[in-house]
Write an enzyme that holds these catalytic residues in place. Structure first.
Site, PDB file in Angstrom:
ATOM      1  N   ASN A   1      -3.631  52.564  27.686  1.00  0.00           N
ATOM      2  CA  ASN A   1      -3.478  53.932  28.180  1.00  0.00           C
ATOM      3  C   ASN A   1      -4.172  54.932  27.263  1.00  0.00           C
ATOM      4  OD1 ASN A   1      -2.328  55.931  29.985  1.00  0.00           O
ATOM      5  ND2 ASN A   1      -0.955  56.486  28.301  1.00  0.00           N
TER       6      ASN A   1
ATOM      7  N   MET B   1      -2.706  59.660  36.445  1.00  0.00           N
ATOM      8  CA  MET B   1      -1.575  60.570  36.258  1.00  0.00           C
ATOM      9  C   MET B   1      -0.293  60.123  36.939  1.00  0.00           C
ATOM     10  SD  MET B   1      -3.562  64.196  36.408  1.00  0.00           S
ATOM     11  CE  MET B   1      -4.831  64.573  35.189  1.00  0.00           C
ATOM     12  N   ARG B   2      -0.034  58.840  36.932  1.00  0.00           N
ATOM     13  CA  ARG B   2       1.227  58.327  37.429  1.00  0.00           C
ATOM     14  C   ARG B   2       1.831  57.466  36.337  1.00  0.00           C
ATOM     15  NH1 ARG B   2       2.258  61.269  41.585  1.00  0.00           N
ATOM     16  NH2 ARG B   2       3.948  59.816  42.041  1.00  0.00           N
TER      17      ARG B   2
ATOM     18  N   HIS C   1      -3.497  58.631  26.159  1.00  0.00           N
ATOM     19  CA  HIS C   1      -2.609  59.788  26.198  1.00  0.00           C
ATOM     20  C   HIS C   1      -3.325  60.958  25.547  1.00  0.00           C
ATOM     21  CE1 HIS C   1       1.009  62.183  26.167  1.00  0.00           C
ATOM     22  NE2 HIS C   1       0.811  62.424  24.886  1.00  0.00           N
TER      23      HIS C   1
END
Lengths: 286, 286, 286, 286
Positions: free
Chosen positions: C188, C170-171, C190
């Site tokens: 990633n 969560m960065r 999402h």
């Protein structure tokens, strides 16, 4: 006389019936009815716009008050024609002084033909400004700036406010407040061009999109917020490539926003525009 | 001297190698390289921006011409410093006369320090305007207005054009043209505020969104079109509620667009701004 | 052998020259060069993709290391073919366990042919999970969860990581990290369908739009984030009208996201897809 | 019994009064009123939802018919409870056969408990399909496919249609038609995921955004189209990277759309969902 009746209740059983029954029984012409039922929020509301002889206004108000007392509904009766010559404004603000001051100055200098009996804020900062212009200052915020929305409604009634001007008032009005003053009575200044830049940081957003034009929008707030359709005035300014964001914000807040809001409020007060079925309409010249 | 080399080829094998090999072999400093490979369109392109002594420009041009002949690549060498005192513009237009005429007038009157050797159009209509200002008129359209894009590129070379000004030229330039004149040489006037209103009918779109402010955007076109980042100038105008769309378009086309484009082109010609890594940057005052 | 060289430096003077000069001097074929200069952030970066004989890889690496030492640039040399049979993954996570665990299980069970030498997190919570699967756990967060991005880069190098899997980490990775592992090495997950729901609360946003379908997107992260073009896998699920948001999130996090990310990582590891000029391309079957 | 009254007139004078007066005079409980006044289009409309004893339905219908005759308003009275056991559908289509056929098959096979007395189209192509399933085929298009919207309304009345199913019917219904069948009677199949892909080419748009998931949306059409809030069903499918657009469209049209629409219509017919104040609501299980 065009009259707006708004009603708000905790459930939808019997919300509309007594009001509509009374109104049609009196022979009023119904120009518009909108109802709203959002079960998830336990909010049931109605706006009813009717035409009646002006002489009937007080009697209608009394009847609605009685219905309100019996049913427990929050009912309001209002007409833009009541104090058309000199309506009463509440100026709502938080920290930023440019736009509320611009309204107060325009009222003082005659650019806006209205009175401002009260300045309402969720922060203490602008109390001296209210005093400077002879308006009462009413604080509705707790220490953290959270607003007491019920108190705001109470104040708007107590000061017999016709129009609520949100001048960089940094709280979102709850739907219940919007419905109680529905029909084109709440005027907001948004510091970006709508509908393109709706968020909390429109200068940053437009700057991030590398725009060279920035703007502000004065609009009516309506209960279900699809901002953009209710535009009363928009005003922009352009900068040269390379201008820093700080400078953009400075120009926007100190020059563009005050001018945008002042002209927008003037249009409403001078009855050049009004809200008609969720849309801003220009009143035909007589 | 800052020099831009562009290259275009039908496949990506060996596109970059000979050019970069030559450039680095000559000791040029590489300031920027961008490459593009879109297999689906069979378009392979490169932009290479380098710094060389001005005395080396002709030699570099010769070398690139030879590489182009050997490899079959379309290679161009250009510097904004070449004709910095008086660059050469091609004005491209279709039917609407306001914006191209504004550029021609600004050039004639000295507002824009440039020459316009040629007006290029896909329609015949504005040929008399070109004649009036002593510019050649080149027709690149067939009967239906479809443009011959290869001919346009040929004309831009033949007239030794530095900057291409799209003044309500109603055709989309293909990526191959954009790449061949990459590096900040194609200036477009879009008749809406970017990035919010990018389409073909921005006045209609903004009007449909019930906006009261309308604008135009002057921007560099870059090969992969994410318009918005390349804004050179934006200009807006406001109207009163109730203004008809026809009137909005009339003001926009006859007043706002010409002023927006003229100022934008002036900024480029006066070297106040330039394109740097896909972004418009203000040149620091000396 | 296709090799990706990335370089990062504090200014753009001399960033590209020594690398490109060396590469072209060795006769490598240049397949792609992208450069980035964002003056405001003092970030100058380059990606260079070249073809060389596999036997030259070590020599190239040595040369780049020397150039890095001399110039102070951060240079990396990598090839997806180096450990194609069994690449090394870093799994990055924060609090949510479903997706990182799904990757670790798929690796253990053979669904993903890779090793996971390290789990990196800005929170301690999932340390036991790393231990359970025999991976090192590296903490890069301070007490508030703020990540030490430089340490992350150091760890990725130390563990010789080929691909970075962001499993509800969560960065936001800073551009400098993205550039150093450019070329299709950062994957990633999402938790919304891109490009429609890009924000931090895509379930809430889609639910607010009253959708009945929710999804997740597995994509490469590229330095300048125009997410949507780099989709590796998308997976959705539908719910009945009236389903609560909590239930939507539960299904999404526990079932849909893990399946979406696992399949996406598998596609990369099995070399079915790769990043080519900012786009995901399916590798042709041999 | 919940009854929906809709009224449509050429001006807003006296539109609501006679209907509301009658309804309140009869003691009906008013559950919802919505009015619409769009001066620019000369369209004035009202939806009124009330509760009455079922035994009063015929008397109410008669009264409304008389009011319609006297006032010239187009008034309709309808209840979803009238033919709740077996409502009557009109299937509207143009060229594409997959979705209308899916509805007809589901009706034949019992998946949808309804009758389809009529297939309406603006093109002749699917007349044989109507015949195959024993439904009348009504052509409302001229040679160019332009639809006769007034004729469609007449046919919907003549065939006593409860619900209108738009099964890739490629015309936009005018607001007047939407208002006359307001209250959750018009069900549309849109071949993209709403609200993200609202246009005429949602497969192309999603493909252009390089998505790997494609979907369809079954939704109620309401008069003022802010599609997205009225979703009844959504269904998606995923493809591998590299899949061609043709294949995406083939899967979407032949498999995903029919399944999406069939399930959506079933939910309405089985009374699992209904439209309540512009929103789709799940009916509580008894």
């Amino acid at each position: 006389m065009e009259v707006v009746i708004t009603a708000l209740g905790p459930d939808n059983v019997g919300l509309a019936d007594p009001i509509i029954h009374h109104v049609t029984g009196q022979g009023a012409r119904i120009a518009e009815i909108q109802m709203y039922d959002h079960d998830e929020e336990h909010l049931f509301a109605m706006l009813c716009r009717i035409d009646i002889p002006a002489t009937e206004f007080d009697r209608l108000s009394d009847a609605m008050r009685q219905i309100g007392e019996v049913t427990g509904l929050a009912i309001r009766v209002w007409s833009s024609e009541l104090r058309a010559e000199r309506p009463r404004l509440a100026v709502c603000c938080t920290y930023l002084e440019h736009t509320p001051r611009a309204i107060l100055e325009a009222v003082r200098d005659g650019g806006i033909n209205a009175d401002v009996p009260v300045v309402i804020s969720n922060r203490k900062k602008l109390a001296p400004m209210a005093a400077e212009f002879g308006a009462a200052f009413e604080m509705i915020g707790d220490g953290q700036g959270t607003s007491n929305d019920a108190l705001m409604v109470e104040l708007l009634d107590r000061y017999e406010v016709d129009y609520v001007v949100l001048a960089r008032y940094m709280r979102i009005l709850p739907p219940s407040t919007c419905w109680q003053f529905a029909g084109g009575r709440i005027i907001n200044l948004h510091h970006g061009l709508l509908p393109g830049f709706p968020g909390f940081r429109p200068y940053h957003d437009a700057y991030g999109a590398r725009m060279l034009t920035f703007g502000a929008t004065c609009h009516f707030i309506i209960p279900e917020l699809d901002a953009g359709n209710q535009t009363i005035n928009q005003r922009t300014f352009a900068v040269s490539p390379g201008t820093k964001l700080d400078e953009v914000i400075r120009i926007g807040e100190s020059e563009n926003e005050p001018a945008c809001l002042t002209e927008g409020v003037r249009r409403v007060i001078d009855r050049e525009v009004y809200l008609h079925f969720h849309r801003v309409v220009a009143r035909k010249a007589k």
